[in-house]
Design a protein around this motif. Structure first.
Motif, PDB file in Angstrom:
ATOM      1  N   GLY A  16       9.450 -14.595  67.187  1.00 12.87           N
ATOM      2  CA  GLY A  16       9.948 -14.549  68.559  1.00 12.87           C
ATOM      3  C   GLY A  16      11.459 -14.738  68.618  1.00 12.87           C
ATOM      4  N   ALA A  17      11.967 -15.724  67.864  1.00  9.32           N
ATOM      5  CA  ALA A  17      13.414 -15.978  67.869  1.00  9.32           C
ATOM      6  C   ALA A  17      14.190 -14.778  67.329  1.00  9.32           C
ATOM      7  CB  ALA A  17      13.717 -17.224  67.040  1.00  9.32           C
ATOM      8  N   ILE A  18      13.659 -14.152  66.275  1.00 11.65           N
ATOM      9  CA  ILE A  18      14.328 -12.976  65.704  1.00 11.65           C
ATOM     10  C   ILE A  18      14.285 -11.803  66.691  1.00 11.65           C
ATOM     11  CG2 ILE A  18      14.260 -11.293  63.826  1.00 11.65           C
ATOM     12  CD1 ILE A  18      13.010 -13.557  62.097  1.00 11.65           C
ATOM     13  N   ALA A  19      13.162 -11.665  67.420  1.00 15.32           N
ATOM     14  CA  ALA A  19      13.098 -10.634  68.455  1.00 15.32           C
ATOM     15  C   ALA A  19      14.140 -10.915  69.541  1.00 15.32           C
ATOM     16  CB  ALA A  19      11.696 -10.576  69.056  1.00 15.32           C
ATOM     17  N   GLY A  20      14.347 -12.208  69.844  1.00 15.62           N
ATOM     18  CA  GLY A  20      15.394 -12.575  70.793  1.00 15.62           C
ATOM     19  C   GLY A  20      16.770 -12.161  70.297  1.00 15.62           C
ATOM     20  N   LEU A  21      17.008 -12.346  69.001  1.00 16.04           N
ATOM     21  CA  LEU A  21      18.285 -11.905  68.410  1.00 16.04           C
ATOM     22  C   LEU A  21      18.417 -10.382  68.511  1.00 16.04           C
ATOM     23  CD1 LEU A  21      20.860 -12.330  66.759  1.00 16.04           C
ATOM     24  CD2 LEU A  21      19.462 -12.317  64.681  1.00 16.04           C
ATOM     25  N   ALA A  22      17.304  -9.665  68.290  1.00 17.74           N
ATOM     26  CA  ALA A  22      17.347  -8.204  68.445  1.00 17.74           C
ATOM     27  C   ALA A  22      17.697  -7.834  69.883  1.00 17.74           C
ATOM     28  CB  ALA A  22      15.995  -7.597  68.054  1.00 17.74           C
ATOM     29  N   GLY A  23      17.159  -8.596  70.851  1.00 11.74           N
ATOM     30  CA  GLY A  23      17.502  -8.358  72.252  1.00 11.74           C
ATOM     31  C   GLY A  23      18.974  -8.609  72.517  1.00 11.74           C
ATOM     32  N   TRP A  24      19.525  -9.653  71.903  1.00 13.15           N
ATOM     33  CA  TRP A  24      20.960  -9.946  72.045  1.00 13.15           C
ATOM     34  C   TRP A  24      21.787  -8.777  71.516  1.00 13.15           C
ATOM     35  CZ3 TRP A  24      25.117 -10.802  68.639  1.00 13.15           C
ATOM     36  CH2 TRP A  24      26.229 -11.463  69.177  1.00 13.15           C
ATOM     37  N   LEU A  25      21.370  -8.228  70.361  1.00 15.66           N
ATOM     38  CA  LEU A  25      22.079  -7.070  69.796  1.00 15.66           C
ATOM     39  C   LEU A  25      21.946  -5.850  70.710  1.00 15.66           C
ATOM     40  CD1 LEU A  25      21.112  -7.380  66.015  1.00 15.66           C
ATOM     41  CD2 LEU A  25      23.385  -7.694  67.014  1.00 15.66           C
ATOM     42  N   LEU A  26      20.771  -5.705  71.346  1.00 15.14           N
ATOM     43  CA  LEU A  26      20.594  -4.598  72.299  1.00 15.14           C
ATOM     44  C   LEU A  26      21.594  -4.727  73.451  1.00 15.14           C
ATOM     45  CD1 LEU A  26      16.763  -4.006  72.874  1.00 15.14           C
ATOM     46  CD2 LEU A  26      18.478  -2.271  72.308  1.00 15.14           C
ATOM     47  N   ALA A  27      21.693  -5.938  73.983  1.00 19.74           N
ATOM     48  CA  ALA A  27      22.631  -6.168  75.092  1.00 19.74           C
ATOM     49  C   ALA A  27      24.073  -5.908  74.663  1.00 19.74           C
ATOM     50  CB  ALA A  27      22.481  -7.601  75.612  1.00 19.74           C
ATOM     51  N   VAL A  28      24.395  -6.321  73.432  1.00 13.85           N
ATOM     52  CA  VAL A  28      25.756  -6.106  72.917  1.00 13.85           C
ATOM     53  C   VAL A  28      26.042  -4.613  72.767  1.00 13.85           C
ATOM     54  CG1 VAL A  28      27.199  -6.387  70.867  1.00 13.85           C
ATOM     55  CG2 VAL A  28      25.941  -8.338  71.782  1.00 13.85           C
ATOM     56  N   ARG A  29      25.079  -3.870  72.210  1.00  9.85           N
ATOM     57  CA  ARG A  29      25.288  -2.433  71.965  1.00  9.85           C
ATOM     58  C   ARG A  29      25.407  -1.645  73.252  1.00  9.85           C
ATOM     59  NH1 ARG A  29      21.820   0.901  68.137  1.00  9.85           N
ATOM     60  NH2 ARG A  29      23.637   2.237  68.397  1.00  9.85           N
ATOM     61  N   THR A  30      24.629  -2.031  74.284  1.00 10.59           N
ATOM     62  CA  THR A  30      24.619  -1.268  75.537  1.00 10.59           C
ATOM     63  C   THR A  30      25.499  -1.891  76.600  1.00 10.59           C
ATOM     64  OG1 THR A  30      22.659  -2.482  76.277  1.00 10.59           O
ATOM     65  CG2 THR A  30      22.274  -0.425  75.099  1.00 10.59           C
ATOM     66  N   SER A  31      26.151  -3.025  76.268  1.00  9.52           N
ATOM     67  CA  SER A  31      27.017  -3.742  77.214  1.00  9.52           C
ATOM     68  C   SER A  31      26.257  -4.139  78.474  1.00  9.52           C
ATOM     69  CB  SER A  31      28.239  -2.890  77.576  1.00  9.52           C
ATOM     70  OG  SER A  31      29.161  -3.672  78.319  1.00  9.52           O
ATOM     71  N   GLY A  32      25.005  -4.530  78.323  1.00  7.51           N
ATOM     72  CA  GLY A  32      24.228  -4.965  79.476  1.00  7.51           C
ATOM     73  C   GLY A  32      22.752  -4.821  79.198  1.00  7.51           C
ATOM     74  N   ALA A  33      21.973  -4.670  80.247  1.00  8.27           N
ATOM     75  CA  ALA A  33      20.526  -4.542  80.072  1.00  8.27           C
ATOM     76  C   ALA A  33      19.930  -3.793  81.256  1.00  8.27           C
ATOM     77  CB  ALA A  33      19.881  -5.927  79.951  1.00  8.27           C
ATOM     78  N   THR A  34      18.887  -3.010  80.968  1.00 15.15           N
ATOM     79  CA  THR A  34      18.128  -2.331  82.009  1.00 15.15           C
ATOM     80  C   THR A  34      16.664  -2.739  81.873  1.00 15.15           C
ATOM     81  OG1 THR A  34      17.732  -0.417  80.593  1.00 15.15           O
ATOM     82  CG2 THR A  34      19.689  -0.345  81.996  1.00 15.15           C
ATOM     83  N   ALA A  35      15.880  -2.462  82.913  1.00 17.64           N
ATOM     84  CA  ALA A  35      14.481  -2.900  82.909  1.00 17.64           C
ATOM     85  C   ALA A  35      13.669  -2.209  81.813  1.00 17.64           C
ATOM     86  CB  ALA A  35      13.863  -2.632  84.276  1.00 17.64           C
ATOM     87  N   ASN A  36      14.041  -0.993  81.444  1.00 17.24           N
ATOM     88  CA  ASN A  36      13.273  -0.260  80.413  1.00 17.24           C
ATOM     89  C   ASN A  36      13.949  -0.286  79.045  1.00 17.24           C
ATOM     90  OD1 ASN A  36      15.412   1.334  80.955  1.00 17.24           O
ATOM     91  ND2 ASN A  36      14.271   3.199  81.403  1.00 17.24           N
ATOM     92  N   LEU A  37      14.852  -1.242  78.856  1.00 13.68           N
ATOM     93  CA  LEU A  37      15.595  -1.337  77.589  1.00 13.68           C
ATOM     94  C   LEU A  37      14.645  -1.604  76.412  1.00 13.68           C
ATOM     95  CD1 LEU A  37      18.535  -1.371  76.506  1.00 13.68           C
ATOM     96  CD2 LEU A  37      18.464  -3.843  76.696  1.00 13.68           C
TER      97      LEU A  37
END
Length: 331
Positions: free
Chosen positions: A231-252
C-alpha cells in the motif's frame, strides 16, 4: 550434462526476461526508423517509473502467496490527496510550507501514509480474519476509486507546487529524477528481498505457508507487513503520478493495475507465490514500455497495446511452465 552447462542453463533461466528485453530492443532498433537513439531509451525509462514502482508492491504480495488488486486505486487516491493539498488551481487548496522544500517530505508522507493505512486494512482482513485476498482487495479497488470520485467531485487539481514538481523537471545523466526514484526503489527492495531475513521469509511463506509457520517464521506479522508495504509503495507511485502530471484527475492511473500484473508475470514472478525476483520485474516493466514506445513510433492504434500485452502475459505464463519443467529436470 556437465556442471558448467547446468550452471549456464540456470543463469539463462533466472535472467530470461533480460535476454528477451535485449532481443526486443535490438529488433525494434533494426526494424523501426528512429528507434535507436538515446532520447527513445531515456523516454522508455521515464515512462516506466510509475508502473515500475507500483509493480514492486504488487510483486511483494504475490511472492508472499497472496494478491493485491487495490494498488491502482490506492495510487489514484494518494495522487488526488497530494493534488488537493498542494495544487493551486482546480480543486487544489494551494497549501504552502516554509521553507518550500518541506512540501516534498510532507507530500510524500501523505501519499505513503494513505497507502499504508489501506494496506493495513487489507492485510488485517486477509491475514487475521482469513478472508479471500482476491475479494478483499477487489472491494478495496472499487471503494477506494469511488472515494477518489467522491472527494474530487469528478474535478481535477492542477498546478502542483514547483518544489514538488521539480522531480519531474530536473534530470541526472539525462534521466528525470522521478525515474531515478523508481530505479532506487528497485535496488533497495531487491536487496531487501535477497539479503534480509524478512525478504527470504516472504519467499518461504509464498512457497509453503504451513511449512514456514512450523519452521518458526512469524507468518501473520510478515504478511501484514507485506500488505502495508504494498500500500505504501502504491502511495509512492501515486505521488510520482501527481508529479508527472502536475496534479491529479478522478480517472488518473486507470489501467495501471493490469499493466502491473503483466509486468510482474512477465518478470518471472509466479502467481502461485514463492518464486520471483524484483530485477526481473523491472525488466518486465521496461519490456512493456519498449513495446508501447514502438507502437507509438509506428503510429499503430493504441488498442493494439492491450492486444500485445495480453499475448505477452500468455507467453510469459507458458514460458514459466516450460522453465519449471526444465528446472525439475536439472534438479
Amino acid at each position: 550434462m556437465t556442471p558448467r552447462t547446468r550452471k549456464t542453463l540456470e543463469f539463462v533461466l533466472d535472467n530470461l526476461v533480460w535476454f528477451m528485453l535485449i532481443v526486443v530492443l535490438a529488433l525494434f532498433s533494426a526494424l523501426i526508423p528512429n528507434y535507436f537513439q538515446i532520447g527513445i531509451f531515456t523516454n522508455i525509462i521515464e515512462a516506466s517509473s510509475v508502473l515500475g514502482v507500483m509493480s514492486i508492491g504488487l510483486a511483494l504480495v504475490i511472492i508472499a502467496g497472496h494478491m493485491d488488486l487495490s494498488v491502482e486505486s490506492v495510487a489514484a487516491l494518494s495522487a488526488m490527496a497530494v493534488g488537493i493539498l498542494f495544487c493551486s488551481a482546480g480543486i487544489g487548496l494551494g497549501i504552502t510550507l516554509s521553507p518550500e522544500w518541506l512540501m516534498i517530505p510532507a507530500s510524500l508522507l501523505v501519499a505513503c501514509a494513505i497507502g499504508a493505512l489501506i494496506g493495513l486494512f487489507n492485510g488485517f482482513l486477509v491475514v487475521k480474519l482469513k478472508m479471500s485476498a482476491f475479494i478483499i482487495t477487489l472491494a478495496s479497488f472499487i471503494w477506494v476509486r469511488g472515494l477518489v470520485l467522491a472527494v474530487s467531485g469528478g474535478r481535477s487539481a492542477q498546478d502542483l507546487a514547483p518544489a514538488i514538481r521539480w522531480f519531474a523537471i530536473e534530470r541526472f545523466l539525462g534521466i528525470p529524477l522521478s525515474a531515478w526514484i523508481a530505479i532506487a526503489c528497485f535496488l533497495i527492495f531487491s536487496v531487501m528481498m535477497s539479503k534480509t531475513p524478512f525478504g527470504r521469509h516472504l519467499v518461504m511463506i509464498g512457497g509453503n505457508e504451513t511449512a514456514a509457520y512450523r519452521a518458526g517464521i512469524r507468518v501473520t506479522r510478515n504478511l501484514i507487513i507485506a500488505f502495508v508495504m504494498a500500500g505504501a509503495i502504491a502511495g509512492l507511485a501515486g505521488w510520482l503520478l501527481a508529479v508527472r502530471t502536475s496534479g491529479a484527475t478522478a480517472n488518473l492511473g486507470i489501467g495501471l493495475l493490469f499493466n502491473a500484473f503483466a509486468a510482474v508475470v512477465i518478470g518471472g514472478v509466479s502467481l502461485k507465490g514463492g518464486v520471483g525476483a524484483l530485477p526481473g520485474v523491472y525488466a518486465g516493466v521496461l519490456l512493456l514500455s519498449s513495446i508501447n514506445t514502438a507502437i507509438n513510433l509506428m503510429g499503430l492504434p493504441a488498442n493494439y497495446t492491450q492486444v500485445i500485452h495480453g499475448f505477452l502475459v500468455l507467453a510469459a505464463v507458458l514460458l514459466d511452465t516450460f522453465k519449471q519443467r526444465l528446472r525439475q529436470r536439472l534438479a
